[in-house]
Scaffold this motif. Structure first.
Motif, PDB file in Angstrom:
ATOM      1  N   LEU A 284       3.410   1.286  -8.320  1.00  0.00           N
ATOM      2  CA  LEU A 284       2.802   0.101  -7.709  1.00  0.00           C
ATOM      3  C   LEU A 284       1.489  -0.257  -8.388  1.00  0.00           C
ATOM      4  O   LEU A 284       1.186  -1.444  -8.601  1.00  0.00           O
ATOM      5  N   GLU A 289       3.068  -5.061  -6.620  1.00  0.00           N
ATOM      6  CA  GLU A 289       3.971  -4.994  -5.474  1.00  0.00           C
ATOM      7  C   GLU A 289       5.327  -5.638  -5.734  1.00  0.00           C
ATOM      8  O   GLU A 289       6.309  -5.324  -5.058  1.00  0.00           O
ATOM      9  N   ASP A 290       5.403  -6.524  -6.725  1.00  0.00           N
ATOM     10  CA  ASP A 290       6.670  -7.189  -7.034  1.00  0.00           C
ATOM     11  C   ASP A 290       7.481  -6.448  -8.095  1.00  0.00           C
ATOM     12  O   ASP A 290       8.584  -6.895  -8.441  1.00  0.00           O
ATOM     13  N   TYR A 325       2.249   1.902   3.838  1.00  0.00           N
ATOM     14  CA  TYR A 325       2.812   0.689   3.245  1.00  0.00           C
ATOM     15  C   TYR A 325       3.113  -0.320   4.357  1.00  0.00           C
ATOM     16  O   TYR A 325       3.623   0.039   5.411  1.00  0.00           O
ATOM     17  N   ARG A 329       5.622  -4.899   2.058  1.00  0.00           N
ATOM     18  CA  ARG A 329       5.756  -4.108   0.835  1.00  0.00           C
ATOM     19  C   ARG A 329       7.057  -3.313   0.847  1.00  0.00           C
ATOM     20  O   ARG A 329       7.772  -3.250  -0.165  1.00  0.00           O
ATOM     21  N   LYS A 332      10.027  -5.482   0.076  1.00  0.00           N
ATOM     22  CA  LYS A 332      10.112  -5.806  -1.351  1.00  0.00           C
ATOM     23  C   LYS A 332      10.703  -4.645  -2.145  1.00  0.00           C
ATOM     24  O   LYS A 332      11.568  -4.848  -3.008  1.00  0.00           O
ATOM     25  N   ASN A 337      12.556  -7.236  -4.215  1.00  0.00           N
ATOM     26  CA  ASN A 337      12.251  -7.245  -5.647  1.00  0.00           C
ATOM     27  C   ASN A 337      13.510  -7.245  -6.501  1.00  0.00           C
ATOM     28  O   ASN A 337      13.541  -7.881  -7.565  1.00  0.00           O
TER      29      ASN A 337
END
Length: 347
Positions: A284, A289-290, A325, A329, A332, A337
Motif C-alpha cells: 500500500l 490504495e488503488d 483498514y 480500503r 478495494k 481494484n
C-alpha cells in the motif's frame, strides 16, 4: 453485505486435472481436499478469480516448496515441449469449460460479466494461462486460446519458455537474473495488447518485467507476488518494479505462500497474521490504495494455517479490520481494484 473476494490466482484446475475421479466437476461442486471448491467458496465469500492453466513438467517427482531451509535454490525443470504442453493446456481448458457448463463457475470475458456472476451467486472465472509453453512462435495458439475464453497470460512460470526467462525459487535473492524477453516474447506482449489480454508479470525475471513495461500499453499487473523488501525472495518484487507498476496504474496481488510472505523465507504454516499485514502495508505504501489486490495462489502454494482454504478468507478480512483498514480500503483490496484494472485492460 459480507465482503466478497476476487482473487488474482489459483491452481485449482491443476488440482482437478490430477484427481483420480471419474468426474472432477462433480467433485468440485461437492467439495475437494484442496483450497477452493463450491462449498468453501460459498462459505468464505470467494466470488471469483483467475483460474490458472499450468503445465506440469513431465516425468517422475514434482515441484515442491516444502521443508526448505534458507538459504535455498530450488532447481527449475527444463523447457517443456510445445505439443505436450498444448495437450495439457487443452485438457485444463476443457475442465474449466465443463465447470462453466455445469454452472459451478462462469467463464467471464468482461467486468460486466464478472459483476453479473457475483449478483447471481456463481463463481466468476477468468481463464488464465501461467507460462506460455503451449504457444508457438507464430502465436496462432494464442488466438485459439482467446476464442476459448483466455483473457490473462503469464509469459513464463519461472521455467524458461521461448518467450523469456523466469525467476528461480531462491532465497535470499532478487529477480535480476538473466536476459529479458526474446523477440518472440516481445511479439507475444504486443499481440496480447492487441487482443486486450492481461499480461501477468508474476514469475518473470527483472529484465523481462522491464521489457514488458517498455512495450505494453496496459496497466502492469503481477497477479500473485509480494514485496521483496519485506521478504527477499526471488519471486517477490523490488521497489523499482513496484514503482513501474504504480506508474502504470497497475496492481499487485498478495500471494499467500508462506515462503514469499515471511521475512525469513521459510514455508512455515504457523506464519502469523502480522506477516500478511506487513506485506499489505508495504504494498500500500508503494502502490497506493488503488494498487493492491489479492492473489492467493490457492491450490498451488503453502498458505498460513489461518488462511489455508477459501472458507477461511474472512480471517484475512478480519485481520485487515483489526489492523485499522477502513471498509473502503478493504473493498478495494478484495474486489474494486481488480475490477478497475480489468476494465482498463480489457476495455
Amino acid at each position: 453485505m459480507a465482503t466478497h473476494i476476487f482473487d488474482g490466482h489459483n491452481d485449482t484446475l491443476t488440482l482437478l486435472a490430477g484427481l483420480k475421479v471419474s468426474d472432477p466437476v462433480a467433485q468440485f461442486v461437492k467439495g475437494t481436499h484442496g483450497h477452493i471448491d463450491v462449498p468453501k467458496a460459498q462459505e468464505g465469500g470467494f466470488a471469483g478469480g483467475f483460474f490458472a492453466i499450468w503445465v506440469r513438467s513431465p516425468g517422475p517427482g514434482g515441484f515442491s516448496l516444502n521443508d526448505l531451509k534458507p538459504p535455498y535454490d530450488v532447481p527449475l525443470p527444463k523447457m517443456v515441449d510445445q505439443v505436450e504442453a498444448w495437450e495439457i493446456v487443452e485438457r485444463s481448458a476443457n475442465i474449466l469449460q465443463a465447470l462453466d457448463k455445469a454452472g459451478a463457475v462462469r467463464i467471464c470475458r468482461t467486468v460486466d460479466e464478472i459483476e453479473a456472476a457475483r449478483a447471481d451467486g456463481v463463481i466468476a472465472a477468468i481463464m488464465h494461462v501461467e507460462g506460455a509453453e503451449a504457444i508457438g512462435p507464430e502465436l496462432s495458439e494464442l488466438d485459439r486460446l482467446y476464442e476459448m475464453g483466455l483473457r490473462s497470460l503469464g509469459p513464463v512460470w519461472s521455467r524458461e519458455t521461448i518467450f523469456g526467462h523466469g525467476v528461480p525459487f531462491r532465497y535470499p535473492s532478487d529477480g535480476d537474473i538473466g536476459v529479458g524477453l526474446t523477440e518472440a516474447g516481445k511479439s507475444l506482449v504486443a499481440r496480447c495488447n492487441e487482443l486486450k489480454i492481461l499480461i501477468d508479470l508474476s514469475h518473470l525475471n527483472a529484465a523481462g518485467i522491464a521489457d514488458v513495461a517498455k512495450i505494453s500499453d496496459a496497466p502492469l499487473v503481477a497477479t500473485h507476488s509480494n514485496a521483496w523488501a519485506v521478504s527477499p525472495h526471488a519471486r517477490n518484487l523490488t521497489d523499482p518494479q513496484l514503482q513501474l507498476i504504480a506508474d502504470s496504474g497497475g496492481v499487485v496481488g498478495l500471494n499467500f505462500e508462506c515462503s514469499f510472505m515471511r521475512p525469513d523465507g521459510v514455508p512455515n504454516v504457523d506464519t502469523p497474521r502480522a506477516d500478511a499485514m506487513a506485506q499489505l502495508d508495504y504494498l500500500l505504501d508503494k502502490l497506493g490504495e488503488d494498487g493492491v489486490t489479492l492473489g492467493s495462489d490457492y491450490d498451488g502454494c503453502k498458505p498460513p494455517q489461518w488462511l489455508n482454504r477459501a472458507d477461511k478468507l474472512p480471517n484475512l478480512v478480519r485481520a485487515m479490520e483489526q489492523h485499522g483498514y477502513t471498509p473502503e480500503r478493504i473493498e478495494k483490496i478484495c474486489w474494486g481494484n481488480w475490477m478497475r484494472v480489468l476494465r482498463e485492460t480489457w476495455g
